[in-house]
Design a protein around this motif. Structure first.
Motif, PDB file in Angstrom:
ATOM      1  N   PRO A 172       0.819  -1.210   0.000  1.00  0.00           N
ATOM      2  CA  PRO A 172       0.000   0.000   0.000  1.00  0.00           C
ATOM      3  C   PRO A 172       0.854   1.262   0.000  1.00  0.00           C
ATOM      4  CG  PRO A 172       0.173  -0.825   2.230  1.00  0.00           C
ATOM      5  CD  PRO A 172       0.993  -1.752   1.363  1.00  0.00           C
ATOM      6  N   ASN A 173       0.314   2.329  -0.564  1.00  0.00           N
ATOM      7  CA  ASN A 173       0.958   3.636  -0.550  1.00  0.00           C
ATOM      8  C   ASN A 173      -0.101   4.675  -0.898  1.00  0.00           C
ATOM      9  OD1 ASN A 173       2.658   5.973  -1.878  1.00  0.00           O
ATOM     10  ND2 ASN A 173       4.108   4.739  -0.697  1.00  0.00           N
ATOM     11  N   THR A 174       0.001   5.845  -0.333  1.00  0.00           N
ATOM     12  CA  THR A 174      -1.015   6.882  -0.557  1.00  0.00           C
ATOM     13  C   THR A 174      -0.363   8.143  -1.099  1.00  0.00           C
ATOM     14  OG1 THR A 174      -2.375   6.036   1.261  1.00  0.00           O
ATOM     15  CG2 THR A 174      -2.829   8.268   0.502  1.00  0.00           C
ATOM     16  N   THR A 175      -0.871   8.665  -2.228  1.00  0.00           N
ATOM     17  CA  THR A 175      -0.430   9.955  -2.748  1.00  0.00           C
ATOM     18  C   THR A 175      -1.444  11.017  -2.319  1.00  0.00           C
ATOM     19  OG1 THR A 175      -1.567   9.601  -4.855  1.00  0.00           O
ATOM     20  CG2 THR A 175       0.726   8.902  -4.707  1.00  0.00           C
ATOM     21  N   VAL A 176      -0.934  12.119  -1.758  1.00  0.00           N
ATOM     22  CA  VAL A 176      -1.778  13.144  -1.131  1.00  0.00           C
ATOM     23  C   VAL A 176      -1.575  14.475  -1.844  1.00  0.00           C
ATOM     24  CG1 VAL A 176      -2.336  14.334   1.017  1.00  0.00           C
ATOM     25  CG2 VAL A 176      -1.539  11.945   1.073  1.00  0.00           C
ATOM     26  N   GLN A 177      -2.683  15.105  -2.295  1.00  0.00           N
ATOM     27  CA  GLN A 177      -2.640  16.446  -2.871  1.00  0.00           C
ATOM     28  C   GLN A 177      -2.881  17.452  -1.756  1.00  0.00           C
ATOM     29  OE1 GLN A 177      -1.962  17.113  -6.248  1.00  0.00           O
ATOM     30  NE2 GLN A 177      -1.691  19.192  -5.437  1.00  0.00           N
ATOM     31  N   GLY A 204      -4.835  24.731 -10.151  1.00  0.00           N
ATOM     32  CA  GLY A 204      -3.606  24.381 -10.873  1.00  0.00           C
ATOM     33  C   GLY A 204      -3.327  22.894 -10.963  1.00  0.00           C
ATOM     34  N   VAL A 205      -4.294  22.042 -10.544  1.00  0.00           N
ATOM     35  CA  VAL A 205      -4.082  20.592 -10.623  1.00  0.00           C
ATOM     36  C   VAL A 205      -4.593  20.056 -11.956  1.00  0.00           C
ATOM     37  CG1 VAL A 205      -4.159  20.259  -8.131  1.00  0.00           C
ATOM     38  CG2 VAL A 205      -6.275  20.136  -9.468  1.00  0.00           C
ATOM     39  N   THR A 206      -4.106  18.885 -12.334  1.00  0.00           N
ATOM     40  CA  THR A 206      -4.501  18.273 -13.600  1.00  0.00           C
ATOM     41  C   THR A 206      -5.936  17.779 -13.532  1.00  0.00           C
ATOM     42  OG1 THR A 206      -2.240  17.568 -14.067  1.00  0.00           O
ATOM     43  CG2 THR A 206      -4.015  16.419 -15.228  1.00  0.00           C
ATOM     44  N   GLU A 207      -6.718  18.195 -14.509  1.00  0.00           N
ATOM     45  CA  GLU A 207      -8.097  17.717 -14.615  1.00  0.00           C
ATOM     46  C   GLU A 207      -8.198  16.516 -15.546  1.00  0.00           C
ATOM     47  OE1 GLU A 207     -12.551  19.192 -16.075  1.00  0.00           O
ATOM     48  OE2 GLU A 207     -10.749  20.314 -16.644  1.00  0.00           O
ATOM     49  N   ARG A 208      -7.458  16.560 -16.672  1.00  0.00           N
ATOM     50  CA  ARG A 208      -7.585  15.476 -17.654  1.00  0.00           C
ATOM     51  C   ARG A 208      -6.344  15.461 -18.555  1.00  0.00           C
ATOM     52  NH1 ARG A 208     -10.638  19.757 -19.311  1.00  0.00           N
ATOM     53  NH2 ARG A 208     -10.247  20.508 -21.432  1.00  0.00           N
ATOM     54  N   SER A 209      -6.188  14.358 -19.278  1.00  0.00           N
ATOM     55  CA  SER A 209      -5.176  14.256 -20.339  1.00  0.00           C
ATOM     56  C   SER A 209      -5.692  13.287 -21.387  1.00  0.00           C
ATOM     57  CB  SER A 209      -3.821  13.777 -19.796  1.00  0.00           C
ATOM     58  OG  SER A 209      -3.863  12.393 -19.499  1.00  0.00           O
ATOM     59  N   GLN A 210      -5.139  13.415 -22.591  1.00  0.00           N
ATOM     60  CA  GLN A 210      -5.524  12.525 -23.679  1.00  0.00           C
ATOM     61  C   GLN A 210      -4.374  12.446 -24.680  1.00  0.00           C
ATOM     62  OE1 GLN A 210      -8.709  13.980 -26.182  1.00  0.00           O
ATOM     63  NE2 GLN A 210      -8.164  16.126 -25.816  1.00  0.00           N
ATOM     64  N   SER A 211      -4.387  11.402 -25.493  1.00  0.00           N
ATOM     65  CA  SER A 211      -3.322  11.259 -26.481  1.00  0.00           C
ATOM     66  C   SER A 211      -3.772  10.359 -27.623  1.00  0.00           C
ATOM     67  CB  SER A 211      -2.059  10.660 -25.835  1.00  0.00           C
ATOM     68  OG  SER A 211      -2.289   9.338 -25.394  1.00  0.00           O
ATOM     69  N   TYR A 212      -3.128  10.568 -28.785  1.00  0.00           N
ATOM     70  CA  TYR A 212      -3.286   9.725 -29.968  1.00  0.00           C
ATOM     71  C   TYR A 212      -1.903   9.233 -30.383  1.00  0.00           C
ATOM     72  CZ  TYR A 212      -7.897  11.937 -30.556  1.00  0.00           C
ATOM     73  OH  TYR A 212      -9.195  12.401 -30.361  1.00  0.00           O
ATOM     74  N   THR A 260      -1.874  27.801  -8.783  1.00  0.00           N
ATOM     75  CA  THR A 260      -0.909  26.734  -9.007  1.00  0.00           C
ATOM     76  C   THR A 260      -1.193  25.597  -8.034  1.00  0.00           C
ATOM     77  OG1 THR A 260       0.657  27.747  -7.471  1.00  0.00           O
ATOM     78  CG2 THR A 260       0.865  28.319  -9.810  1.00  0.00           C
ATOM     79  N   ALA A 261      -0.845  24.407  -8.430  1.00  0.00           N
ATOM     80  CA  ALA A 261      -1.115  23.231  -7.596  1.00  0.00           C
ATOM     81  C   ALA A 261      -0.226  23.235  -6.368  1.00  0.00           C
ATOM     82  CB  ALA A 261      -0.884  21.969  -8.402  1.00  0.00           C
ATOM     83  N   GLY A 262      -0.801  22.784  -5.259  1.00  0.00           N
ATOM     84  CA  GLY A 262      -0.004  22.612  -4.059  1.00  0.00           C
ATOM     85  C   GLY A 262       0.883  21.376  -4.184  1.00  0.00           C
ATOM     86  N   ALA A 263       1.671  21.174  -3.168  1.00  0.00           N
ATOM     87  CA  ALA A 263       2.608  20.056  -3.190  1.00  0.00           C
ATOM     88  C   ALA A 263       1.875  18.714  -3.149  1.00  0.00           C
ATOM     89  CB  ALA A 263       3.563  20.168  -2.013  1.00  0.00           C
ATOM     90  N   ARG A 264       2.459  17.724  -3.787  1.00  0.00           N
ATOM     91  CA  ARG A 264       1.957  16.354  -3.693  1.00  0.00           C
ATOM     92  C   ARG A 264       2.986  15.519  -2.945  1.00  0.00           C
ATOM     93  NH1 ARG A 264       0.662  12.512  -8.827  1.00  0.00           N
ATOM     94  NH2 ARG A 264      -1.051  14.000  -9.120  1.00  0.00           N
ATOM     95  N   MET A 321      -3.157   4.619 -12.102  1.00  0.00           N
ATOM     96  CA  MET A 321      -3.471   4.923 -13.500  1.00  0.00           C
ATOM     97  C   MET A 321      -2.602   6.071 -14.014  1.00  0.00           C
ATOM     98  SD  MET A 321      -7.248   5.600 -15.192  1.00  0.00           S
ATOM     99  CE  MET A 321      -7.508   7.187 -14.385  1.00  0.00           C
ATOM    100  N   ALA A 322      -2.122   5.926 -15.243  1.00  0.00           N
ATOM    101  CA  ALA A 322      -1.389   6.987 -15.946  1.00  0.00           C
ATOM    102  C   ALA A 322      -0.133   7.426 -15.197  1.00  0.00           C
ATOM    103  CB  ALA A 322      -2.296   8.189 -16.202  1.00  0.00           C
ATOM    104  N   PHE A 323       0.579   6.469 -14.586  1.00  0.00           N
ATOM    105  CA  PHE A 323       1.788   6.785 -13.821  1.00  0.00           C
ATOM    106  C   PHE A 323       1.533   7.857 -12.767  1.00  0.00           C
ATOM    107  CE2 PHE A 323       3.738   5.099 -17.772  1.00  0.00           C
ATOM    108  CZ  PHE A 323       4.481   4.076 -17.221  1.00  0.00           C
ATOM    109  N   GLY A 324       0.392   7.767 -12.083  1.00  0.00           N
ATOM    110  CA  GLY A 324       0.096   8.705 -10.999  1.00  0.00           C
ATOM    111  C   GLY A 324      -0.238  10.098 -11.479  1.00  0.00           C
ATOM    112  N   LEU A 325      -0.941  10.209 -12.603  1.00  0.00           N
ATOM    113  CA  LEU A 325      -1.333  11.528 -13.111  1.00  0.00           C
ATOM    114  C   LEU A 325      -2.191  12.272 -12.093  1.00  0.00           C
ATOM    115  CD1 LEU A 325      -1.503  13.560 -15.487  1.00  0.00           C
ATOM    116  CD2 LEU A 325      -3.521  12.295 -16.284  1.00  0.00           C
ATOM    117  N   GLY A 326      -3.095  11.587 -11.417  1.00  0.00           N
ATOM    118  CA  GLY A 326      -3.906  12.184 -10.353  1.00  0.00           C
ATOM    119  C   GLY A 326      -3.492  11.635  -9.005  1.00  0.00           C
ATOM    120  N   SER A 327      -3.864  12.325  -7.953  1.00  0.00           N
ATOM    121  CA  SER A 327      -3.572  11.876  -6.597  1.00  0.00           C
ATOM    122  C   SER A 327      -4.613  10.863  -6.131  1.00  0.00           C
ATOM    123  CB  SER A 327      -3.556  13.076  -5.635  1.00  0.00           C
ATOM    124  OG  SER A 327      -2.545  13.994  -6.005  1.00  0.00           O
ATOM    125  N   ASP A 328      -4.269  10.128  -5.074  1.00  0.00           N
ATOM    126  CA  ASP A 328      -5.240   9.225  -4.460  1.00  0.00           C
ATOM    127  C   ASP A 328      -6.264  10.001  -3.642  1.00  0.00           C
ATOM    128  OD1 ASP A 328      -4.025   6.897  -5.443  1.00  0.00           O
ATOM    129  OD2 ASP A 328      -2.641   6.797  -3.749  1.00  0.00           O
TER     130      ASP A 328
END
Length: 468
Positions: free
Chosen positions: A269-274, A416-424, A282-286, A359-366
């Protein structure tokens, strides 16, 4: 002329005496000859008997040798074919390669060598040199600078850090129990001395542990792909992953039990915190914490057939930061669907409360943090779809789309945090020889913040990969 009577009488008498004298000698001579003949016959019989015995012994040895040759030929026919040793060459290994292992273990070795070469153009500033985003597509590294931001000229990177090798030792006991030890490594791990890990002189990089586990029958213990991840659904990409945005991608230590199509695991287990940053631009520390006292629980069910495969996975998690806790869970549906002999569709769809680091190499926080330090699980979802077409045994192509989105509370974590991403991504992969792949891929990615600022990435990626 008349003869004297006495002379006539002496002749028969002399003859009789002669016969009486010679006859015993003749009889004696006859007896000695017979004995000599008998002795010679006996000797001949003895020699004949010895010859017959020797012949029988030779025939027995010939029969035994023929049986041994037949056994060896049968064993050779049943054994896997091996390359003949060239004339004049001797084997370099006369003993087992695993002297400390179980007798009869099978040792295997493999991997690949891969060169990646790419040109990248980012709209809102450059990706930091030496970061993972310069090596492969990582959505969280796409710069987002806002008004007036300029990425400058495109930049080029070459590296061979994803070259990989693995070692495996397999053993089956007399009772039929199966044991396996497996270790896998690559070189995406930074340098080990002052000149290493940079592009100034040596480009030396350290060996990195990817997987290390032991399995026995249905059990597995060690580090490997998360049971929540479906590796078989990943597309045939030139990039390290390609469809990173919507992909569950985690390797970690675990204990897993599998039975048929079912598997369940207790994982690290591990927890990522925003951090709390209300309405900030701007986004705060993670941060990440290892405060958890309950392992992540994952389960999976697989279905396979000529049509492809379908996999459904679930996960339950505890989140902990200091004395503050929360819980969440996630589901993932993925698979591959064969469309004829030359085409297949690969896909994945994920949703969860606290799915961030999976998901997505930790694009969003837990979780998100409030003013008092309490934590709240962050909802997120994502997925990908990819089409693969094989033109011929030497040429194939892949078209891919991937996305991820997170339901941030801007009142807690800001704008300032990531809402979404997409790619082709689209590629062509050419294999002029078996196990040799030469690929070219074009990709476009975008990361968007909660305030709708966006940053784009365009990349032309080529690779040469030889598997062994």
């Amino acid at each position: 002329m008349s003869r004297h009577p006495s002379r006539l009488l002496r002749r028969p008498l002399a003859a009789a005496l002669l016969v009486a004298i010679v006859a015993p000698g003749a009889a004696f001579a006859q007896t000695a000859r017979e004995k000599a003949l008998e002795a010679r016959v006996a000797e001949l019989e003895r020699q004949v008997q010895m010859l017959v015995s020797a012949q029988q012994q030779q025939q027995s040895q010939i029969t035994t040798t023929q049986e041994q040759v037949a056994q060896v030929q049968t064993a050779q026919a049943a054994a896997p074919a091996v390359a003949a040793v060239p004339a004049g060459k001797q084997p370099i290994q006369s003993t087992t390669i695993t002297p400390a292992g179980n007798p009869g273990s099978v040792f295997t070795y493999g991997g690949f060598i891969k060169l990646d070469a790419m040109v990248t153009d980012t709209s809102d500033g450059r990706i930091a040199d030496g970061s993972s985003g310069r090596m492969f597509y990582v959505p969280s590294t796409i710069p987002v600078g806002g008004a007036g931001a300029d990425g400058g000229d495109p930049y080029t990177d070459f590296h061979a850090q994803f070259s990989r090798f693995w070692l495996s030792a397999d053993h089956v006991t007399e009772g039929g129990d199966k044991l396996k030890g497996y270790v896998e490594m690559d070189f995406f791990g930074g340098g080990s001395n002052a000149l290493a890990g940079n592009e100034v002189a040596t480009n030396t990089y350290a060996v990195t542990l990817r997987q290390a586990y032991v399995s026995w029958n249905n059990w597995l213990a060690g580090q490997t792909w998360s049971n929540f991840q479906d590796v078989a659904a990943l597309p045939d990409a030139v990039d390290f992953v390609g469809v990173t945005d919507g992909t569950v991608f985690v390797r970690q230590a675990q204990v897993r039990y599998s039975n048929g199509p079912w598997s369940v695991a207790l994982e690290n287990p591990n927890t990522t915190v925003q951090a709390y940053a209300p309405n900030a631009a701007t986004a705060g520390a993670r941060t990440t914490t290892g405060d958890n006292n309950v392992p992540d629980l994952t389960g999976r069910y697989n279905m396979k057939g000529d049509w492809g495969h379908l996999s459904v996975a679930g996960m339950l998690r505890q989140f902990k930061a200091g004395d503050n806790t929360d819980s969440g869970g996630a589901v993932s549906v993925s698979g591959k669907f064969n469309v004829g002999a030359s085409d297949d569709i690969r896909y994945m769809a994920n949703y969860g409360s606290g799915i961030g680091r999976y998901m997505a190499f930790g694009l969003g926080s837990d979780v998100m943090q409030d003013a008092s330090g309490d934590i709240e699980a962050l909802d997120g979802w994502g997925g990908f779809v990819a089409w693969r077409h094989v033109f011929s045994p030497k040429l194939r192509t892949n078209l891919m789309y991937s996305m991820a989105s997170f339901d941030n509370d801007v009142g807690l974590v800001g704008w300032g945090v990531t809402e979404r991403s997409q790619s082709y991504h689209a590629n062509l992969i050419y294999s002029p020889f078996p196990k040799l792949d030469i690929g070219a891929e074009i990709g476009w990615g975008q990361r968007s913040l909660e305030d709708d600022r966006e940053g784009d990435l365009k990349r032309f990626h080529t690779s040469v990969k030889y598997s062994f």
